[in-house]
Design a protein around this motif. Structure first.
Motif, mmCIF file in Angstrom:
data_model
loop_
_atom_site.group_PDB
_atom_site.id
_atom_site.type_symbol
_atom_site.label_atom_id
_atom_site.label_comp_id
_atom_site.label_asym_id
_atom_site.label_seq_id
_atom_site.Cartn_x
_atom_site.Cartn_y
_atom_site.Cartn_z
ATOM 1 N N PRO A 1 -6.886 -0.104 -2.960
ATOM 2 C CA PRO A 1 -6.052 0.496 -4.013
ATOM 3 C C PRO A 1 -6.638 1.764 -4.616
ATOM 4 N N LEU A 2 -7.937 1.758 -4.970
ATOM 5 C CA LEU A 2 -8.513 2.954 -5.579
ATOM 6 C C LEU A 2 -8.451 4.134 -4.627
ATOM 7 N N ALA A 3 -8.792 3.907 -3.361
ATOM 8 C CA ALA A 3 -8.762 4.993 -2.383
ATOM 9 C C ALA A 3 -7.343 5.535 -2.217
ATOM 10 N N ILE A 4 -6.367 4.645 -2.207
ATOM 11 C CA ILE A 4 -4.968 5.078 -2.075
ATOM 12 C C ILE A 4 -4.548 5.890 -3.294
ATOM 13 N N GLU A 5 -4.935 5.447 -4.473
ATOM 14 C CA GLU A 5 -4.596 6.192 -5.691
ATOM 15 C C GLU A 5 -5.231 7.579 -5.675
ATOM 16 N N ALA B 1 0.828 -1.205 0.000
ATOM 17 C CA ALA B 1 0.000 0.000 0.000
ATOM 18 C C ALA B 1 0.863 1.256 0.000
ATOM 19 N N VAL B 2 1.914 1.246 0.812
ATOM 20 C CA VAL B 2 2.808 2.405 0.896
ATOM 21 C C VAL B 2 3.523 2.629 -0.435
ATOM 22 N N LEU B 3 3.970 1.553 -1.054
ATOM 23 C CA LEU B 3 4.646 1.681 -2.348
ATOM 24 C C LEU B 3 3.710 2.212 -3.426
ATOM 25 N N LEU B 4 2.442 1.753 -3.429
ATOM 26 C CA LEU B 4 1.466 2.255 -4.394
ATOM 27 C C LEU B 4 1.245 3.751 -4.201
ATOM 28 N N PHE B 5 1.091 4.167 -2.933
ATOM 29 C CA PHE B 5 0.904 5.598 -2.652
ATOM 30 C C PHE B 5 2.098 6.392 -3.164
ATOM 31 N N ALA B 6 3.304 5.900 -2.862
ATOM 32 C CA ALA B 6 4.516 6.629 -3.261
ATOM 33 C C ALA B 6 4.610 6.753 -4.782
ATOM 34 N N GLU B 7 4.267 5.678 -5.484
ATOM 35 C CA GLU B 7 4.328 5.701 -6.946
ATOM 36 C C GLU B 7 3.351 6.716 -7.521
ATOM 37 N N ARG B 8 2.110 6.703 -7.032
ATOM 38 C CA ARG B 8 1.089 7.628 -7.544
ATOM 39 C C ARG B 8 1.361 9.057 -7.087
ATOM 40 N N ALA B 9 1.913 9.224 -5.886
ATOM 41 C CA ALA B 9 2.236 10.572 -5.392
ATOM 42 C C ALA B 9 3.334 11.198 -6.239
ATOM 43 N N ALA B 10 4.319 10.381 -6.658
ATOM 44 C CA ALA B 10 5.402 10.894 -7.505
ATOM 45 C C ALA B 10 4.882 11.344 -8.859
ATOM 46 N N ALA B 11 3.825 10.670 -9.339
ATOM 47 C CA ALA B 11 3.228 11.083 -10.613
ATOM 48 C C ALA B 11 2.491 12.406 -10.459
ATOM 49 N N ALA B 12 1.884 12.624 -9.304
ATOM 50 C CA ALA B 12 1.137 13.861 -9.067
ATOM 51 C C ALA B 12 2.052 15.018 -8.691
ATOM 52 N N ARG B 13 3.147 14.689 -8.021
ATOM 53 C CA ARG B 13 4.081 15.749 -7.609
ATOM 54 C C ARG B 13 5.503 15.269 -7.875
ATOM 55 N N PRO B 14 6.032 15.580 -9.024
ATOM 56 C CA PRO B 14 7.388 15.145 -9.379
ATOM 57 C C PRO B 14 8.378 15.530 -8.285
ATOM 58 N N GLY B 15 9.236 14.596 -7.967
ATOM 59 C CA GLY B 15 10.221 14.855 -6.922
ATOM 60 C C GLY B 15 9.840 14.263 -5.579
ATOM 61 N N PHE B 16 8.598 13.790 -5.447
ATOM 62 C CA PHE B 16 8.188 13.186 -4.174
ATOM 63 C C PHE B 16 8.993 11.916 -3.946
ATOM 64 N N ARG B 17 9.520 11.772 -2.740
ATOM 65 C CA ARG B 17 10.263 10.566 -2.393
ATOM 66 C C ARG B 17 9.769 10.027 -1.051
ATOM 67 N N LEU B 18 9.794 8.709 -0.922
ATOM 68 C CA LEU B 18 9.352 8.060 0.319
ATOM 69 C C LEU B 18 10.522 8.043 1.294
#
Length: 563
Positions: free
Chosen positions: A79-83, A43-60
Motif C-alpha cells: 500500500p505505501l509503495a502504491i500510494e 491495489a488498482v483501486l488504491l492507485f486510482a484513488e491516490r492518482a486522482a488526488a494528485a492529478r484531478p481528472g484522472f480516471r481508471l
C-alpha cells in the motif's frame, strides 16, 4: 511486547489478543497470520484513488488499467509503495511511472509531509526495518537478492556460504521469514519449501550487495550452482524422472536465465554453452522455442566452445529450429554437429545428428534421403548400444512412414521404439509413440484403437505440460471426433491445437496440413462457416487443462449422430 503479552495471558487465561508486529512474538499459543500485499483489484483501486488526488481528472479507463495493474504488481501490492507511486501522477503518466520503477527508490521519495519520517519514502520504510536486523541477517538477506524468482534452502546455503561461513543458514533464514524479509512458499506438488524476496526488497538487497562490492562474487557462485543443476537435469530430462525435472527447471527458470545472462555478459562462453546445451530439452518440451533458440545462438556467438559443448549446443539449435520450420538453419547446425561427432568418434552423438538430418528432410518431403539417413542412424545406435538414440530413430521412422502413407510400418516403428526405450524411461518419447500410433490407426480406419492411443497421448503430454505434443494430440482428437459426428467439439479441438502451435511458434508437417484442411472443410460443411469459425475460436481461447479432461471423456464416449 512478548513478555507483556505472556503476563497478560497468564493472568487472564480466557483472553484473546490480536497483535500486529514486524515479526512473530514467539509466545505459547501464538497463531500467525501473515499479511501479503493487496490483491490486484484492491491495489488498482488504491492507485486510482491516490492518482486522482494528485492529478484531478484522472480516471481508471480500460486504456490505462493494464499499466496501473503492472505498476501495482511490480510494487508487490504494498500500500505505501502504491500510494507513493500514485503521488507521482502529478508529473508523470502511468507508463512513465512504470518505466521509472527500475529505480523505484529514487522515484518513490515524496510522501505526505505530515507523516512519520520513516513513512515518507519507500527507502526510509525499508531502512528502518533493515537496521533492526542483526549483522548476519543483513548479510544473508543481501546475498539472497542474487536469486531471481525464488530459491530453495539448498541453493541459498550453497550460494550465500561465502558471506557468513560460521552462520547457521537455517536459523538465519527462519528469522528472515519471521521478520517478513523473506517469503516462504509451499508448492502443491513438492515437499520442500521455496523462498522468495518481494521485488521491492530484492531491489533493496541488490543495492546493498553492490555497496558491499560483492555482486560479482555472488553471481559467480549463483552461476556455478545453477550450472551444476543444469548438468544433473541433462540426464534427468531423458529418463524416468523427466516430469520431476521439468517441474524443477520451471521453478528455477528465472535463475537459469540470470545465470546465462551473467555468463554471456562476462565473456564466459563455455559456461553459457554448457548450461544452455544442458537445458534445451526443457525449452523444447515447454514450447519455449523462440527463447531457447535465442540463448543457444547467443552461446554459439559468444566465443570458442570445446567440441563436446559446441556439439550439444548445435543439436539444441537443430532441435528447436526444425520444429520452428527453419529447415535451413537446422540443416546447417546439424551438419556441423555430425562432423564434430564423427571427428570425436562419438557414436551416440553421430546417431543423434543423423536422426535429426533424417527428420529435417521429411519437412521438404525428401523421403528417400530421410530413409537413408535414418537407416544409418539406427545402425549406428544399434551397434553402439545407444538406446535413447535408437528409440528416437524409430520415432522419426514412424513419422516418415506416415508421410509415405504406410500406416502398418508407422505403427510397427512405434512399438519397436517403445521396446528400445523401456530401459531409458523417456516419457516424452512414449507420448509421441502413442500419438503417432493414434494417427496411423485413425487414418487407417481403426478408430477404436486410435482412441485408445490418443487417450494415452493426452495423459502423457498433460503430465509433462508438453505444448507441441498437446497441440498435435488436440488436432488428432479433432480428426477422430469429426469421424464420430461430433463436429462442434471437433472444431474446438482443432482450434485449440492450432492456437497452442501458434503460441509455441512451431511449424507442421505437410501431411498434417492436409489432414487439418480436410477436417476443417468437413466441419464447415456440416456446421456452416460462421458456426465452425465460432467453435474454432472458442477452442483457441480455451485453457488446455480442461480440454484434456474433455478430450479423454469424448474419446471414450460412443460415436453419435449429429453435431
Amino acid at each position: 511486547m512478548a513478555r507483556f503479552v505472556t503476563r497478560l495471558l497468564r493472568g487472564c487465561p480466557r483472553l484473546r489478543m490480536i497483535c500486529t508486529s514486524r515479526e512473530r512474538l514467539r509466545v505459547a499459543g501464538e497463531h500467525v497470520s501473515r499479511l501479503s500485499g493487496l490483491v490486484r483489484a484492491d491495489a488498482v483501486l488504491l492507485f486510482a484513488e491516490r492518482a486522482a488526488a494528485a492529478r484531478p481528472g484522472f480516471r481508471l479507463t480500460p486504456e490505462v488499467a493494464p499499466a496501473v495493474a503492472h505498476v501495482c504488481r511490480r510494487l508487490d501490492g504494498m500500500p505505501l509503495a502504491i500510494e507513493l507511486a500514485a503521488a507521482r501522477m502529478g508529473a508523470f503518466g502511468v507508463a512513465q511511472v512504470a518505466e521509472r520503477l527500475a529505480d523505484r527508490f529514487c522515484l518513490l521519495e515524496a510522501g505526505e509531509r505530515g507523516g512519520e519520517d520513516r513513512h515518507r519514502t519507500l527507502r526510509a520504510v525499508i531502512d528502518w526495518s533493515y537496521d533492526l536486523l542483526t549483522e548476519a541477517e543483513q548479510t544473508i538477506f543481501d546475498g539472497l537478492a542474487v536469486f531471481v524468482g525464488g530459491f530453495t534452502f539448498e541453493a541459498a546455503e550453497a550460494v550465500c556460504a561465502l558471506l557468513a561461513s560460521e552462520v547457521d543458514m537455517s536459523q538465519v533464514l527462519d528469522r528472515l521469514v519471521d521478520k517478513s524479509f523473506v517469503q516462504a512458499e509451499a508448492p502443491a506438488t513438492a515437499a520442500a519449501y521455496r523462498y522468495r524476496l518481494l521485488e521491492t526488497l530484492r531491489d533493496y538487497g541488490a543495492r546493498e550487495l553492490r555497496r558491499r562490492g560483492l555482486v560479482d562474487a555472488l553471481r559467480a557462485r549463483h552461476g556455478a550452482y545453477f550450472q551444476t543443476l543444469a548438468k544433473q537435469a541433462a540426464d534427468g530430462l531423458r529418463g524416468a524422472d523427466q516430469p520431476a525435472w521439468l517441474e524443477r527447471l520451471a521453478a528455477e527458470h528465472d535463475n537459469l536465465r540470470a545465470a546465462l545472462a551473467w555468463f554471456l555478459e562476462t565473456g564466459r562462453a563455455e559456461e553459457a554453452g554448457r548450461l544452455a546445451g544442458a537445458i534445451y530439452p526443457f525449452w523444447d518440451l515447454t514450447g519455449l522455442y523462440r527463447e531457447g533458440r535465442q540463448w543457444l545462438e547467443r552461446a554459439l556467438a559468444a566465443g570458442e566452445l570445446t567440441a563436446p559443448v559446441r556439439t550439444r549446443v548445435l543439436m539444441g539449435v537443430t532441435t528447436l529450429a526444425v520444429l520452428q520450420g527453419d529447415a535451413e538453419r537446422a540443416t546447417e547446425a546439424c551438419a556441423q554437429a555430425e562432423a564434430l561427432s564423427r571427428a570425436a568418434g562419438d557414436a551416440a552423438g553421430l546417431s543423434h545428428a543423423l536422426n535429426y538430418q533424417g527428420f529435417i528432410t521429411q519437412w521438404a518431403e525428401d523421403f528417400d534421403r530421410s530413409d537413408r539417413l535414418l537407416a544409418e542412424a539406427e545402425a549406428v545406435a544399434t551397434e553402439s548400444g545407444a538406446a535413447w538414440e535408437l528409440g528416437w530413430a524409430l520415432i522419426f521412422r514412424s513419422t516418415l512412414s506416415l508421410s509415405r502413407e504406410d500406416w502398418v510400418t508407422a505403427i510397427d516403428c512405434t512399438h519397436r521404439s517403445d521396446a528400445a526405450l523401456t530401459p531409458v524411461g523417456d516419457l516424452e518419447a512414449a507420448g509421441w509413440n502413442c500419438l503417432l500410433r493414434g494417427g496411423a490407426y485413425w487414418v487407417g480406419g481403426d478408430h477404436e484403437q486410435a482412441g485408445v492411443a490418443l487417450r494415452s497421448a493426452l495423459v502423457i503430454f498433460a503430465r509433462l505440460g508438453a505444448v507441441l505434443g498437446l497441440s498435435q494430440t488436440f488436432m488428432l482428437t479433432g480428426f477422430l471426433l469429426t469421424n464420430r459426428g461430433r463436429h462442434l467439439a471437433a472444431a474446438r479441438f482443432l482450434g485449440a491445437g492450432a492456437a497452442l502451435r501458434d503460441l509455441a511458434g512451431t511449424g507442421q508437417f505437410p501431411f498434417l496440413d492436409r489432414w487439418v484442411a480436410t477436417a476443417r472443410a468437413e466441419v464447415s460443411a456440416v456446421l456452416g462457416d460462421d458456426r465452425a469459425r465460432e467453435a474454432w475460436l472458442s477452442g483457441a481461447k480455451s485453457d488446455w487443462r480442461p480440454l484434456v479432461t474433455e478430450g479423454l471423456r469424448l474419446i471414450a464416449a460412443q460415436p453419435v449422430a449429429g453435431v
